[in-house]
Motif scaffolding. Sequence first.
Motif, PDB file in Angstrom:
ATOM      1  N   ARG A  55      -1.659  -5.503   1.887  1.00 48.14           N
ATOM      2  CA  ARG A  55      -3.070  -5.883   1.850  1.00 48.14           C
ATOM      3  C   ARG A  55      -3.172  -7.161   1.023  1.00 48.14           C
ATOM      4  O   ARG A  55      -2.634  -7.250  -0.075  1.00 48.14           O
ATOM      5  CB  ARG A  55      -3.897  -4.777   1.215  1.00 48.14           C
ATOM      6  N   THR A 103       0.844  -1.191   0.000  1.00 48.51           N
ATOM      7  CA  THR A 103       0.000   0.000   0.000  1.00 48.51           C
ATOM      8  C   THR A 103       0.885   1.248   0.000  1.00 48.51           C
ATOM      9  O   THR A 103       2.102   1.160   0.211  1.00 48.51           O
ATOM     10  CB  THR A 103      -0.910   0.044   1.247  1.00 48.51           C
ATOM     11  N   ASP A 122      -8.449  -8.462   1.013  1.00 51.30           N
ATOM     12  CA  ASP A 122      -8.598  -7.029   1.292  1.00 51.30           C
ATOM     13  C   ASP A 122      -8.232  -6.639   2.719  1.00 51.30           C
ATOM     14  O   ASP A 122      -8.414  -5.485   3.106  1.00 51.30           O
ATOM     15  CB  ASP A 122     -10.009  -6.517   0.968  1.00 51.30           C
ATOM     16  N   LYS A 123      -7.677  -7.543   3.500  1.00 46.93           N
ATOM     17  CA  LYS A 123      -7.262  -7.211   4.860  1.00 46.93           C
ATOM     18  C   LYS A 123      -5.767  -6.914   4.911  1.00 46.93           C
ATOM     19  O   LYS A 123      -4.968  -7.553   4.231  1.00 46.93           O
ATOM     20  CB  LYS A 123      -7.575  -8.354   5.824  1.00 46.93           C
ATOM     21  N   LEU A 124      -5.395  -5.937   5.745  1.00 47.77           N
ATOM     22  CA  LEU A 124      -3.991  -5.672   6.049  1.00 47.77           C
ATOM     23  C   LEU A 124      -3.493  -6.754   7.003  1.00 47.77           C
ATOM     24  O   LEU A 124      -4.282  -7.330   7.765  1.00 47.77           O
ATOM     25  CB  LEU A 124      -3.840  -4.306   6.713  1.00 47.77           C
TER      26      LEU A 124
END
Length: 129
Positions: free
Chosen positions: A15, A9, A33-35
């Motif tokens: 991500r 990112t 879509d999660k960090l």
Amino acid sequence: PYIWLARITEGREFRVALVGDQVRENFPSNLVDKLFAEFLSAEHAQDMTARYLKVVEDRMAEYSEGPVLRGGSVSYYGRRLLLPLAGEDGEAAYAIGVFQKDEVGYVNDKSTGPTYLAADVQYCSVDLL
């Protein structure tokens, strides 16, 4: 094989962009879509981010081996390969990883997900894929 793809990112975090079925089965929820910090402990997320930054920003391949903890116990022994991957603009944008596991005393505690302890980590310079 266990396979995943993580995108860097603007804030130099990662991500998750893609997760293979075998990886997905090891976590209590979908990782896409999660960090890293959203599904790993703070310490583990920080370690993983540092290693992924080295792979992507320095264009390095990482090979590592080590035990994987589930529920605080060694569940299996893993071998991981991380490689930098170019985005549409040709610049390093992703880390793609594959993982192989050798079962030791398999513990299937999905409440927190696995913690990979990279005991032996090796790097070598590579071009982007």
